[in-house]
Design a protein around this motif. Structure first.
Motif: not given
Length: 315
Positions: A156, A158, A160, A245, A249, A270, A274, A277-278
């Motif tokens: 992780t 993140y 969340d 993150q 990205t 979750k 994420q 997305r990144d």
């Protein structure tokens, strides 16, 4: 009754002296390891395949070592890759410094970079699991130009979707010294270490006696030190997540996600959303194994290997 008394006394004696001989399975595993000096410490690692081929670095997490990839690395090497599986400092057969600061993730990444430099490796793919993900993210920050592809396995960047395991909170607390002593001593250590691994697998029956010995023995040697240091440093680690993150990205290389969906700590829905997305991943680049747990390398080594090879085919 006298037999039980003698057995109890022997167990207490073993606990007090902390003595135990290295299991044969651990001796056999370590005959294949190599060693390099990095940042004043000695890092153990194992290599597979032809060193002239593209390089893949497989990163383990807590509380494991390069042994985690023993059934995966050879399959990748067989398909034309040079595979390196390091033991982070504090884990496996690497040295285990006393100072908590020795286990900072940026320092672990710097040591790994030094190992790769010592081996004359300029470009490589990263496969990151658990704490190895944090080291991999540090590499994305400092050496993104060297990373040819990035593979995410139950880790992780993140908050969340991340629920720290209760064992880690306990290790960080006032009872942490007692807990780590129990994990390292010959009477209870192997049982507790195996329980932690099995509780986080989808198929605990697949954890062999040899695997239990190889995961526990480094604890006996002091691998509980980085476990406690990491547990005590969770807040600082999570505070760095936004930086990770941003690095994810900014990364433009090929990437994929493979997830053991029965992970009690890292929520697939979750966290995969994420990461996707990144890393700008389509659903085709994300796969879940419904009946695998956090240690999916133990649950489904062949499936992990084949998915890594899919990613390497994108280079």
């Amino acid at each position: 009754m006298k037999f039980l008394q003698r057995s109890f006394i022997s167990s207490i004696a073993a606990f007090v002296c902390g003595c135990s001989s290295m299991p044969k399975s651990v001796e056999q595993w370590r005959t294949g390891l190599q060693y390099q000096k990095v940042g004043g410490e000695t890092m153990a690692y194992r290599c597979y395949g032809d060193k002239t081929k593209p390089v893949v670095v497989l990163l383990h997490g807590l509380p494991t070592s390069s042994y985690l990839y023993r059934r995966i690395a050879p399959k990748i090497a067989e398909q034309g890759f040079y595979v390196i599986t390091p033991d982070f400092i504090g884990f496996g057969a690497s040295t285990k410094p006393v100072d908590d600061a020795a286990y900072n993730m940026d320092l672990q990444a710097k040591r790994l970079s030094q190992l790769l430099l010592n081996l004359n490796i300029q470009h490589y793919s990263v496969v990151a699991h658990d704490m190895g993900g944090l080291v991999g993210f540090e590499l994305l920050i400092s050496h993104s130009d060297q990373i040819q592809s990035f593979f995410v396995l139950n880790t992780t960047a993140y908050v969340d979707g991340f629920t720290p395991p209760p064992e880690m909170s306990m290790i960080a607390g006032s009872m942490g010294g007692v807990m780590t002593s129990m994990m390292s001593n010959p009477v209870t250590g192997e049982l507790l270490t195996a329980k932690f691994i099995k509780d986080n697998m989808g198929h605990p029956e697949r954890l062999t006696k040899e695997a239990k010995e190889n995961y526990w023995w480094p604890m006996h040697e002091g691998a509980t030190k980085p476990m406690r240091a990491t547990a005590k440093n969770f807040s600082s680690i999570m505070a760095r997540y936004p930086v990770y993150q941003a690095a994810l990205t900014a990364y433009r290389g090929p990437s994929r996600i493979l997830w053991g969906a029965k992970d009690k700590v890292l929520n697939f829905e979750k966290l995969s959303a994420q990461f996707s997305r990144d890393l700008k991943l389509t659903s085709a680049k994300v796969q879940r194994i419904d009946d695998a747990g956090h240690f999916l390398q133990e649950d489904y080594p062949d499936l992990v290997a084949s998915n890594i090879l899919y990613l390497l085919g994108d280079i």
